[in-house]
Design an enzyme around this catalytic site. Structure first.
Site, PDB file in Angstrom:
ATOM      1  N   ARG A   1       1.191  12.192  -8.910  1.00 31.49           N
ATOM      2  CA  ARG A   1       1.623  10.952  -8.775  1.00 31.49           C
ATOM      3  C   ARG A   1       3.181  11.078  -9.095  1.00 31.49           C
ATOM      4  O   ARG A   1       4.222  10.166  -8.610  1.00 31.49           O
ATOM      5  CB  ARG A   1       1.052   9.969  -9.502  1.00 31.49           C
ATOM      6  CG  ARG A   1      -0.443   9.587  -9.118  1.00 31.49           C
ATOM      7  CD  ARG A   1      -1.012   8.515  -9.706  1.00 31.49           C
ATOM      8  NE  ARG A   1      -2.587   8.313  -9.739  1.00 31.49           N
ATOM      9  CZ  ARG A   1      -3.097   7.884  -8.451  1.00 31.49           C
ATOM     10  NH1 ARG A   1      -2.565   7.680  -7.497  1.00 31.49           N
ATOM     11  NH2 ARG A   1      -4.469   7.967  -8.662  1.00 31.49           N
TER      12      ARG A   1
ATOM     13  N   ASP B   1      -4.528   5.349   6.127  1.00 35.13           N
ATOM     14  CA  ASP B   1      -5.106   6.350   6.946  1.00 35.13           C
ATOM     15  C   ASP B   1      -6.042   6.090   7.882  1.00 35.13           C
ATOM     16  O   ASP B   1      -5.663   5.750   8.973  1.00 35.13           O
ATOM     17  CB  ASP B   1      -5.823   7.369   5.867  1.00 35.13           C
ATOM     18  CG  ASP B   1      -6.166   8.692   6.351  1.00 35.13           C
ATOM     19  OD1 ASP B   1      -5.674   9.038   7.321  1.00 35.13           O
ATOM     20  OD2 ASP B   1      -6.880   9.406   5.484  1.00 35.13           O
TER      21      ASP B   1
ATOM     22  N   PHE C   1      -2.291  15.880   4.319  1.00 34.15           N
ATOM     23  CA  PHE C   1      -2.864  15.534   3.260  1.00 34.15           C
ATOM     24  C   PHE C   1      -1.374  15.421   2.251  1.00 34.15           C
ATOM     25  O   PHE C   1      -0.784  16.639   1.968  1.00 34.15           O
ATOM     26  CB  PHE C   1      -3.966  16.005   2.489  1.00 34.15           C
ATOM     27  CG  PHE C   1      -4.311  15.189   0.961  1.00 34.15           C
ATOM     28  CD1 PHE C   1      -5.065  14.079   1.462  1.00 34.15           C
ATOM     29  CD2 PHE C   1      -3.732  15.342  -0.271  1.00 34.15           C
ATOM     30  CE1 PHE C   1      -5.948  13.369   0.177  1.00 34.15           C
ATOM     31  CE2 PHE C   1      -4.322  14.767  -1.121  1.00 34.15           C
ATOM     32  CZ  PHE C   1      -5.210  13.554  -1.005  1.00 34.15           C
TER      33      PHE C   1
ATOM     34  N   GLU D   1       0.617  -1.092  -0.071  1.00 29.19           N
ATOM     35  CA  GLU D   1       0.027  -0.090   0.034  1.00 29.19           C
ATOM     36  C   GLU D   1       0.857   1.270  -0.040  1.00 29.19           C
ATOM     37  O   GLU D   1       2.151   1.176   0.430  1.00 29.19           O
ATOM     38  CB  GLU D   1      -1.013  -0.090   1.305  1.00 29.19           C
ATOM     39  CG  GLU D   1      -2.251  -0.365   1.179  1.00 29.19           C
ATOM     40  CD  GLU D   1      -3.203   0.594   0.084  1.00 29.19           C
ATOM     41  OE1 GLU D   1      -2.705   1.536  -0.496  1.00 29.19           O
ATOM     42  OE2 GLU D   1      -4.449   0.581   0.586  1.00 29.19           O
ATOM     43  N   ASP D   2       0.412   2.238  -0.418  1.00 23.64           N
ATOM     44  CA  ASP D   2       1.083   3.788  -0.400  1.00 23.64           C
ATOM     45  C   ASP D   2       1.024   4.175   1.059  1.00 23.64           C
ATOM     46  O   ASP D   2       1.752   4.614   1.587  1.00 23.64           O
ATOM     47  CB  ASP D   2       0.455   4.573  -1.644  1.00 23.64           C
ATOM     48  CG  ASP D   2      -0.941   4.774  -1.589  1.00 23.64           C
ATOM     49  OD1 ASP D   2      -1.660   3.947  -0.750  1.00 23.64           O
ATOM     50  OD2 ASP D   2      -1.581   5.702  -2.397  1.00 23.64           O
TER      51      ASP D   2
END
Ligand code: IMP
Length: 176
Positions: free
Chosen positions: A166, A103, A153, A99-100
């Site tokens: 990205r 959260d 964020f 996963e990046d």
């Protein structure tokens, strides 16, 4: 206002590369010489995954899962939508979800439960970033973490805002 006025570097390119190499070595040590099925969660993990699988070395199969949980904004909808399933069975394989960012934990929790019932030999998880401040699922399983970050964020190195950013080679905080 220029778009770079909204971006503040949080993790620079060199720090990312060094950490990913260390993570890769740590993961390979953990699995020994066993083959690993790396499952990248699209789209956010694609750059991290490309670097990580090279740092892991040895026998690694690469698979992708498409997931959509944000719809262009900076807040989670809490709904995990599978946009592309795995192409092959994972039964009997050592699987690693890549996963990046974790959260709320909803996505990782959902994916872990979804893949666990398919009978992998083992199922572990790695996330480049961990943002624990917003966690809604307590005890969500992350076996390997790149960086723990504050409640901001972030974009870059695969992470987007409305499909942009990205391709930044670093992680930056985005301020509207
Ligand atoms: P969770 O389900 O709330 O843990 O969110 C997981 C997904 O939300 C990640 O795979 C990202 O795609 C997205 N996400 C969460 N935080 C951020 C962020 O700071 N920047 C970009 N995407 C994020």
């Amino acid at each position: 206002m220029n778009r770079s006025d909204h971006l503040k570097v949080l993790i620079d390119e060199q720090a990312l590369q060094e950490r990913v190499k260390t993570l890769g070595r740590q993961i390979r040590e953990d699995y020994g010489e066993e083959p690993i099925t790396a499952i990248g969660v699209l789209k956010g993990s694609f750059i991290f995954m490309a670097d990580l699988v090279r740092a892991i070395g040895g026998d690694v199969k690469v698979e992708f899962l498409g997931v959509s949980s944000y719809h262009g904004g900076t807040r989670s909808t809490g709904v995990v939508r599978i946009t592309q399933d795995l192409r092959h069975p994972i039964e009997g394989q050592h699987c690693l979800i890549i996963e990046d960012i974790v959260d709320t934990g909803l996505t990782m929790d959902y994916l872990h439960r979804m893949l666990d019932v398919r009978g992998p030999k083992s199922l572990k998880t790695v996330s480049l970033l961990d943002k624990p401040a917003n966690r809604e699922i307590e005890g969500v399983d992350i076996d390997f973490v790149g960086f723990t970050i504050p409640d901001e964020f972030v974009v870059g190195y695969g992470l987007d805002l409305g499909e942009l950013f990205r391709n930044l080679p670093y992680i930056a905080v985005y301020t509207p």
